[in-house]
Motif scaffolding. Structure first.
Motif, PDB file in Angstrom:
ATOM      1  N   LEU A  47      -8.362   4.051   2.744  1.00 11.90           N
ATOM      2  CA  LEU A  47      -8.344   2.606   2.942  1.00 11.90           C
ATOM      3  C   LEU A  47      -7.841   1.834   1.727  1.00 11.90           C
ATOM      4  CD1 LEU A  47     -11.746   2.234   4.828  1.00 11.90           C
ATOM      5  CD2 LEU A  47      -9.450   2.360   5.795  1.00 11.90           C
ATOM      6  N   GLY A  48      -7.940   2.450   0.547  1.00 10.89           N
ATOM      7  CA  GLY A  48      -7.538   1.743  -0.656  1.00 10.89           C
ATOM      8  C   GLY A  48      -6.239   2.223  -1.260  1.00 10.89           C
ATOM      9  N   VAL A  49      -6.132   3.508  -1.490  1.00 16.46           N
ATOM     10  CA  VAL A  49      -4.975   4.054  -2.203  1.00 16.46           C
ATOM     11  C   VAL A  49      -3.781   4.283  -1.282  1.00 16.46           C
ATOM     12  CG1 VAL A  49      -4.165   5.984  -3.608  1.00 16.46           C
ATOM     13  CG2 VAL A  49      -6.469   5.092  -3.935  1.00 16.46           C
ATOM     14  N   ARG A  50      -4.009   4.839  -0.105  1.00 16.88           N
ATOM     15  CA  ARG A  50      -2.914   5.185   0.800  1.00 16.88           C
ATOM     16  C   ARG A  50      -2.040   3.983   1.163  1.00 16.88           C
ATOM     17  NH1 ARG A  50      -2.436   5.418   6.443  1.00 16.88           N
ATOM     18  NH2 ARG A  50      -0.794   6.809   7.124  1.00 16.88           N
ATOM     19  N   PRO A  51      -2.625   2.812   1.526  1.00  9.79           N
ATOM     20  CA  PRO A  51      -1.756   1.671   1.838  1.00  9.79           C
ATOM     21  C   PRO A  51      -0.875   1.245   0.655  1.00  9.79           C
ATOM     22  CG  PRO A  51      -3.964   1.266   2.656  1.00  9.79           C
ATOM     23  CD  PRO A  51      -4.027   2.511   1.826  1.00  9.79           C
ATOM     24  N   LEU A  52      -1.412   1.337  -0.552  1.00 10.56           N
ATOM     25  CA  LEU A  52      -0.617   0.988  -1.723  1.00 10.56           C
ATOM     26  C   LEU A  52       0.544   1.970  -1.899  1.00 10.56           C
ATOM     27  CD1 LEU A  52      -3.485   0.166  -4.250  1.00 10.56           C
ATOM     28  CD2 LEU A  52      -2.035  -1.443  -3.013  1.00 10.56           C
ATOM     29  N   LEU A  53       0.260   3.251  -1.740  1.00 12.22           N
ATOM     30  CA  LEU A  53       1.310   4.255  -1.868  1.00 12.22           C
ATOM     31  C   LEU A  53       2.356   4.139  -0.762  1.00 12.22           C
ATOM     32  CD1 LEU A  53      -0.746   7.411  -2.922  1.00 12.22           C
ATOM     33  CD2 LEU A  53       0.737   6.004  -4.351  1.00 12.22           C
ATOM     34  N   ARG A  54       1.927   3.827   0.446  1.00 13.68           N
ATOM     35  CA  ARG A  54       2.869   3.680   1.560  1.00 13.68           C
ATOM     36  C   ARG A  54       3.806   2.509   1.323  1.00 13.68           C
ATOM     37  NH1 ARG A  54       3.387   6.638   6.182  1.00 13.68           N
ATOM     38  NH2 ARG A  54       3.749   4.715   7.261  1.00 13.68           N
ATOM     39  N   ARG A  55       3.274   1.404   0.806  1.00 17.44           N
ATOM     40  CA  ARG A  55       4.128   0.259   0.507  1.00 17.44           C
ATOM     41  C   ARG A  55       5.131   0.600  -0.593  1.00 17.44           C
ATOM     42  NH1 ARG A  55      -0.299  -2.951   1.682  1.00 17.44           N
ATOM     43  NH2 ARG A  55      -1.108  -2.899  -0.430  1.00 17.44           N
ATOM     44  N   ARG A  56       4.668   1.335  -1.582  1.00 17.96           N
ATOM     45  CA  ARG A  56       5.512   1.637  -2.741  1.00 17.96           C
ATOM     46  C   ARG A  56       6.528   2.736  -2.443  1.00 17.96           C
ATOM     47  NH1 ARG A  56       8.583   1.610  -6.482  1.00 17.96           N
ATOM     48  NH2 ARG A  56       8.095   2.095  -8.633  1.00 17.96           N
ATOM     49  N   PHE A  57       6.126   3.797  -1.766  1.00 12.53           N
ATOM     50  CA  PHE A  57       6.991   4.951  -1.575  1.00 12.53           C
ATOM     51  C   PHE A  57       7.302   5.278  -0.123  1.00 12.53           C
ATOM     52  CE2 PHE A  57       4.504   5.830  -5.471  1.00 12.53           C
ATOM     53  CZ  PHE A  57       5.551   5.795  -6.366  1.00 12.53           C
ATOM     54  N   GLY A  58       6.704   4.576   0.826  1.00 10.49           N
ATOM     55  CA  GLY A  58       6.795   4.952   2.233  1.00 10.49           C
ATOM     56  C   GLY A  58       8.162   4.796   2.860  1.00 10.49           C
ATOM     57  N   SER A  59       8.884   3.747   2.517  1.00  7.24           N
ATOM     58  CA  SER A  59      10.177   3.551   3.140  1.00  7.24           C
ATOM     59  C   SER A  59      11.231   3.328   2.065  1.00  7.24           C
ATOM     60  CB  SER A  59      10.136   2.359   4.097  1.00  7.24           C
ATOM     61  OG  SER A  59       9.771   1.194   3.394  1.00  7.24           O
TER      62      SER A  59
END
Length: 143
Positions: free
Chosen positions: A62-74
């Motif tokens: 809930l905390g780290v994954r959304p940040l990583l997805r925004r930064r590296f996801g696309s």
């Protein structure tokens, strides 16, 4: 025996992330490795291990994954086709006026018209593509 199971589960989950690329299994793998560490240091029961795993998983998912997805996801969008043409320079081949004209743009000949209908661009002039309107390049000579 408990920390070894958590450690192996963490390694397997992190390795399985390669197949999905969604970062979910990686977060669960990190949580399992964290649980293995807590279990090894504190010699906790399986119920306590489950609570530790749940808490670490919740924080990561809930905390780290959304940040990583925004930064590296696309990846950053790469403009292609006519979307990549605005801003490019073009060479005027035939006089560009309000209703007619040809420019050479990226090795191709395009019909063109000026962005300001009162302007006329002579052959040999360099102009810049402001937008593409259908099959016509709307150009501007600049200041």
């Amino acid at each position: 025996m408990g920390p070894i199971v958590w450690f192996v589960a963490g390694i397997l989950l992190a390795a399985a992330e390669v197949l999905t690329g969604d970062l979910t299994l990686l977060m669960l793998g990190i949580a399992a490795l964290g649980t293995a560490g807590v279990s090894a240091v504190a010699d906790t029961s399986i119920a306590a291990d489950a609570v530790v795993f749940a808490v670490i998983s919740a924080v990561l998912l809930l905390g780290v994954r959304p940040l990583l997805r925004r930064r590296f996801g696309s990846p950053p969008p790469t403009l292609t086709n006519i979307d990549a043409l605005p801003g490019k320079s073009a060479l005027v081949l035939e006089e560009v006026a309000a209703h007619a004209g040809l420019v050479k743009l990226g090795g191709e000949v395009w019909t063109a018209r000026p962005i300001d209908p009162t302007e006329v661009y002579e052959p040999g002039a360099t102009v810049y593509v402001m937008k593409i309107d259908g099959a016509t390049a709307v150009v501007w000579k600049g200041p």
